[in-house]
Design an enzyme around this catalytic site. Structure first.
Site, PDB file in Angstrom:
ATOM      1  N   PHE A  84     -39.516 123.216 -65.075  1.00 35.49           N
ATOM      2  CA  PHE A  84     -38.869 121.910 -64.929  1.00 35.49           C
ATOM      3  C   PHE A  84     -37.470 122.054 -64.328  1.00 35.49           C
ATOM      4  O   PHE A  84     -37.113 121.352 -63.383  1.00 35.49           O
ATOM      5  CB  PHE A  84     -38.770 121.204 -66.288  1.00 35.49           C
ATOM      6  N   ARG A  87     -37.761 123.362 -60.630  1.00 41.36           N
ATOM      7  CA  ARG A  87     -38.407 122.402 -59.734  1.00 41.36           C
ATOM      8  C   ARG A  87     -37.528 121.171 -59.500  1.00 41.36           C
ATOM      9  O   ARG A  87     -37.383 120.702 -58.376  1.00 41.36           O
ATOM     10  CB  ARG A  87     -39.745 121.970 -60.340  1.00 41.36           C
ATOM     11  N   ASN A  88     -36.919 120.637 -60.545  1.00 36.50           N
ATOM     12  CA  ASN A  88     -36.199 119.377 -60.423  1.00 36.50           C
ATOM     13  C   ASN A  88     -34.725 119.517 -60.061  1.00 36.50           C
ATOM     14  O   ASN A  88     -34.141 118.597 -59.502  1.00 36.50           O
ATOM     15  CB  ASN A  88     -36.334 118.569 -61.716  1.00 36.50           C
ATOM     16  N   TYR A  89     -34.120 120.660 -60.403  1.00 35.75           N
ATOM     17  CA  TYR A  89     -32.674 120.793 -60.192  1.00 35.75           C
ATOM     18  C   TYR A  89     -32.292 122.110 -59.520  1.00 35.75           C
ATOM     19  O   TYR A  89     -31.110 122.392 -59.366  1.00 35.75           O
ATOM     20  CB  TYR A  89     -31.921 120.644 -61.526  1.00 35.75           C
TER      21      TYR A  89
END
Length: 164
Positions: A84, A87-89
């Site tokens: 997470f 992937r997101n930050y």
């Protein structure tokens, strides 16, 4: 603020199960943050990554400590948390194993940080996700920051600590 360094040898564990001895960070400026993937402050991971990219070559180490003690906002396992964050930050700074920051199971690092830098009105408990602690090159706590303090707002304190 207490000017005492961490009193005993301590080895941290990354999400990947690798050991990171606290003593190996001596001479670095360390920003310790309790994180969560499903919190309103989660976008701060992007700002923390920006600080990492801007200052790592000068000696800043950002350490994220996922914590599920506040509203169950970090329910995942190590693999889910790591995926997470990346992937997101784009998180590439070290993420530690899921950690308790309050109560009888509080990680020794957080027990020390809370004593060294109490919060408002002298309270020690971490109140929410994304509480931040800045530790100087000498291993002493410089300051505690509230969850709503944006990581980019810490740049002046980080620069001062790196310049010392």
């Amino acid at each position: 603020m207490s000017r005492d360094t961490f009193p005993a040898p301590l080895t941290l564990q990354t999400l990947e199960g690798e050991e990171l001895p606290w003593d190996s960070l001596h001479g670095k400026v360390v920003l310790v943050v309790n994180t969560a993937s499903a919190c309103g402050f989660t976008p701060q991971l992007g700002e923390l990554q920006a600080l990492h990219e801007q200052y790592a070559d000068r000696g800043l180490v950002v350490l994220g400590f996922p914590c599920n003690q506040f509203g169950g906002q970090e329910p995942g396992d190590a693999a889910e948390i790591g995926a997470f964050c990346e992937r997101n930050y784009g998180v590439s700074f070290p993420m530690m194993e899921k950690t308790e920051v309050n109560g009888p199971g509080a990680h020794p690092l957080f027990a020390w940080l809370k004593r060294a830098a109490p919060g408002m009105l002298g309270t020690q408990a971490v109140k929410w996700n994304f509480t931040k602690f800045l530790v100087g090159k000498d291993g002493r706590v410089i300051r505690r920051y509230a969850p709503q303090d944006a990581p980019k707002a810490l740049a002046g304190d980080i620069e001062a600590a790196l310049g010392a």
